[in-house]
Structures are given as C-alpha cells and as structure tokens.
Design a protein around this motif. Structure first.
Motif, PDB file in Angstrom:
ATOM      1  N   GLY A   1      -3.366   5.325   3.844  1.00 60.40           N
ATOM      2  CA  GLY A   1      -2.631   5.234   2.523  1.00 60.40           C
ATOM      3  C   GLY A   1      -1.749   6.362   2.175  1.00 60.40           C
ATOM      4  O   GLY A   1      -2.125   7.507   2.866  1.00 60.40           O
TER       5      GLY A   1
ATOM      6  N   CYS B   1      -1.881  11.645   6.100  1.00 65.41           N
ATOM      7  CA  CYS B   1      -1.848  10.362   5.917  1.00 65.41           C
ATOM      8  C   CYS B   1      -1.496   9.313   6.952  1.00 65.41           C
ATOM      9  O   CYS B   1      -0.520   9.630   7.792  1.00 65.41           O
TER      10      CYS B   1
ATOM     11  N   ASP C   1      -0.746   5.178   7.744  1.00 65.45           N
ATOM     12  CA  ASP C   1      -0.498   3.686   6.976  1.00 65.45           C
ATOM     13  C   ASP C   1       0.376   2.865   7.848  1.00 65.45           C
ATOM     14  O   ASP C   1       1.219   3.399   8.526  1.00 65.45           O
TER      15      ASP C   1
ATOM     16  N   ASP D   1       4.093   1.005   7.595  1.00 64.82           N
ATOM     17  CA  ASP D   1       5.065   1.391   6.981  1.00 64.82           C
ATOM     18  C   ASP D   1       5.521   0.133   5.998  1.00 64.82           C
ATOM     19  O   ASP D   1       6.226  -0.863   6.168  1.00 64.82           O
ATOM     20  N   PHE D   2       4.909   0.226   4.829  1.00 65.47           N
ATOM     21  CA  PHE D   2       4.879  -0.945   3.851  1.00 65.47           C
ATOM     22  C   PHE D   2       6.545  -0.797   3.223  1.00 65.47           C
ATOM     23  O   PHE D   2       6.948  -2.095   3.169  1.00 65.47           O
TER      24      PHE D   2
ATOM     25  N   ASN E   1      -1.403   2.081  -3.710  1.00 65.17           N
ATOM     26  CA  ASN E   1      -0.199   2.994  -3.144  1.00 65.17           C
ATOM     27  C   ASN E   1       0.677   1.679  -2.564  1.00 65.17           C
ATOM     28  O   ASN E   1       1.955   1.828  -2.424  1.00 65.17           O
ATOM     29  N   PHE E   2       0.184   1.038  -1.575  1.00 68.98           N
ATOM     30  CA  PHE E   2       0.935  -0.001  -0.870  1.00 68.98           C
ATOM     31  C   PHE E   2       1.712  -1.215  -1.677  1.00 68.98           C
ATOM     32  O   PHE E   2       2.689  -1.208  -1.160  1.00 68.98           O
TER      33      PHE E   2
ATOM     34  N   ARG F   1       5.004   0.510  -2.816  1.00 69.00           N
ATOM     35  CA  ARG F   1       5.982   0.730  -1.433  1.00 69.00           C
ATOM     36  C   ARG F   1       6.407  -0.184  -0.942  1.00 69.00           C
ATOM     37  O   ARG F   1       7.504  -0.646  -0.471  1.00 69.00           O
ATOM     38  N   PHE F   2       5.713  -1.513  -0.897  1.00 72.10           N
ATOM     39  CA  PHE F   2       6.098  -2.767  -0.393  1.00 72.10           C
ATOM     40  C   PHE F   2       7.244  -3.220  -1.380  1.00 72.10           C
ATOM     41  O   PHE F   2       8.419  -3.637  -0.773  1.00 72.10           O
TER      42      PHE F   2
ATOM     43  N   LEU G   1       0.106  -6.728   9.534  1.00 71.85           N
ATOM     44  CA  LEU G   1      -0.320  -5.593   8.967  1.00 71.85           C
ATOM     45  C   LEU G   1      -0.828  -4.459   9.698  1.00 71.85           C
ATOM     46  O   LEU G   1      -0.962  -3.178   9.593  1.00 71.85           O
TER      47      LEU G   1
ATOM     48  N   LEU H   1       3.414   6.556   9.830  1.00 74.13           N
ATOM     49  CA  LEU H   1       3.467   5.152   9.557  1.00 74.13           C
ATOM     50  C   LEU H   1       3.724   4.447  10.814  1.00 74.13           C
ATOM     51  O   LEU H   1       4.339   4.586  11.642  1.00 74.13           O
TER      52      LEU H   1
END
Length: 338
Positions: free
Chosen positions: A145, A155, A157, A159-160, A194-195, A198-199, A293, A323
């Motif tokens: 995240g 970090c 995650d 790439d939202f 967080n996501f 960002r999305f 995802l 990412l």
C-alpha cells in the motif's frame, strides 16, 4: 538427532555449504545442490530453529500484519497470504500472522520481543498512525500500500491510479459519456484506506481528459437491500446505457445480480468494468471485463524487496515506491465500440 554436520558428511561437502544451500545466500552449483538436497531428504533433516536463531541472530520468521476489520474482503486476502507464505518458505522462513486491529502495539510487540526478522504490513490508510512507529523499528518493514507519507519505508502495491484511468478509458473508448463508479463500504471510506483515493484520482483524471461525466455512488452498504438501492442510484445518474465501474470487489457479484434481476444485461444494455482478480472475473456469468488486481505479483515483489533489505550483501531498491501495472481484459460485460 540429525544435524547439518551429518548432512554435510553424507553429501561430501562442508557444513557451510549445507547452510548456503538452505538459505540461498550464496550461489551453489546445481550438482552440489542436488547432493545436499538428496542428503537432506535421505536423513529427513529438519534444522533446529532455536539453535539457528542463536547462531545467526535471526528468527527466520516474517511478521505479516493483515486486516480483519469491518468492510475488509477477507477472501481477497488469501492470494496475498498464500504468496507471501510461499515466498517465505522458499527462503527458509516462516510467517507469523498479526491482525491489523492491534495497531502500533502489534508492531512494537513483534519487534520488541524479537519475534521476527522483518514485517510486511497490509491495509495501509492514507494517513496511517502506525507508519511513524514502523519507521522507527529496528527490523525492516515493507508496506503493501502507499500512504501519503511512507516515512522512508519501502512500499509495493498495484498502480491504482493507472487502474482507475484504464477502467474509465475503456468505457469512454466504447462510447459512454456518463460513467458511474460504485464505491466502497462506509467503514473503508471512513478509514481512508490508501487505494480508494488513489483509484478515484486516476478515474477522475481520465474522465477529465476524455471529457465525460463521472459520478461516484458511495458509501455502498454490504447487504442486499443496500446494493439494490445503490443500483437504483447508478441507473438514475447513469442514463439509458451507463458505463459502470466497480472497484469494490465485494460488490461486483451483488451488483451484477441486481442488474440481471432488472432484466439489464451487462454487455447488451450497459457496460460494466470491475477491479477484480482474473480468476473471479472468469468464474461468473457473464464473464466480467476487469482490471486485474495482481495480488500475487504485488506479494512476490514485496517479498523480493524484503529479502533484499535483509541481505547485507544486496543493495536495496533505489525507489521507495514500486507499483505493479494492472491489466485490462475485455470479456462479456462491456458493449462493443460504438
């Protein structure tokens, strides 16, 4: 009790070579590795964790902080946990699960009692109170995240923002000028995971660039009545043939069913794109156009980074944020291009 010395004698190698084969910390020839592994299997050797920890100052344990809170998709956690555990075992480590509801106290307990060599944290909030504590620990910490401020922690995650752009670009590209995003449960929105932000940022940027209207319906209650009400809102603001984006994985199937119950077939009467793993998107009828995802790719990259940080002979990744790019796969829930 069989020892590594017995394995070394049976394989005709030094005791340190046995250690290198098991830890993977030095390159070993295929033939030597084969002899050592054959000796381990023949002697049914199991390394003594206590003795190994005393000798190496390592526990050979990775702490994994996982979310089990209201609104969390626990089914979606399984690919992360399975992949992290598999990567850990491949490096001769075990995994100790800790629930995120322990907060900073859970992190301090893991590190303060020397229960693990490193920590993987999931369910990261945009402004996460655990981050300052995690950054001060004496063991490496990896975040799955991306918070607003990672305090120097690595970090990894999906790439939202890119995922949000891809979903909106897909719908705008097939002619939808009004797109509705089905959001997340109230608990997730309130915690500012967080996501989510960002999305939505990526989706909004794509809508602005494409000059299409973007509406967000949120929060989304998890029960049937709540989903029914959400679908009514989607149809009210989306027009005759709306483009629908569902980044809330738990809502995909209920939304799909609610549409079908109304005689509306995605792919014929409207378009629907979900932020969903490929295996889930392929398993329903109709098969769902999805932005993947990539939970296993994210987990593998996180563990690769973690073991780089644990190995003093390796350079840590130069970028703090890594990412993983999502993929969009067209299936049956999107209209053909107009």
């Amino acid at each position: 009790m069989v020892t590594s010395r017995d394995v070394a004698r049976a394989a005709g190698v030094s005791q340190s070579t046995v250690s290198y084969v098991m830890s993977g910390r030095r390159p070993i020839s295929a033939e030597t590795r084969r002899r050592v592994e054959a000796a381990i299997e023949q002697l049914t050797y199991q390394p003594n964790a206590g003795a190994r920890a005393l000798a190496s100052q390592r526990t050979q344990v990775i702490g994994l902080v996982v979310p089990f809170a209201p609104g969390v998709d626990t089914t979606g956690l399984l690919p992360f946990i399975e992949t992290i555990a598999s990567c850990a075992r491949a490096a001769d480590h075990d995994v100790l699960l800790v629930t995120a509801d322990e907060g900073s106290a859970g992190l301090e307990r893991l590190a303060g009692r020397s229960l693990c060599d490193a920590i993987v944290m999931m369910d990261i909030e945009a402004d996460d109170a655990r981050i300052p504590v995690a950054s001060a620990l004496r063991v490496p910490v990896i975040l799955i995240g991306v918070p607003d401020d990672s305090a120097g922690l690595h970090c990894v995650d999906l790439d939202f923002p890119l995922a949000g752009r891809m979903a909106v670009d897909e719908l705008a590209g097939i002619g939808h000028d009004r797109i509705v995003v089905v959001g997340h449960p109230a608990e997730v929105v309130k915690r500012d995971v967080n996501f989510v932000r960002r999305f939505h940022r990526g989706a909004a940027d794509a809508a602005d660039a494409r000059r299409v209207a973007l509406h967000v319906v949120a929060p989304v209650p998890p029960d049937r009545a709540g989903i029914e009400a959400v679908v009514e809102q989607v149809l009210a603001v989306g027009g005759d043939r709306p483009g629908v984006v569902v980044p809330n994985s738990q809502a995909v199937q209920p939304v799909l069913q609610a549409l079908l119950d109304r005689g509306l077939v995605p792919g014929r009467d409207l378009s629907l794109v979900a932020l969903w793993p490929d295996v889930a998107a392929e398993a329903v009828t109709p098969a769902v156009t999805n932005v993947s995802l990539e939970p296993r790719d994210v987990s593998r990259r996180a563990m690769q980074t973690l073991f780089q940080l644990l190995d003093p002979e390796q350079e840590p990744p130069s970028e703090l944020v890594q990412l993983i790019a999502p993929r969009l796969t067209r299936r049956r829930t999107t209209l053909p291009p107009s």
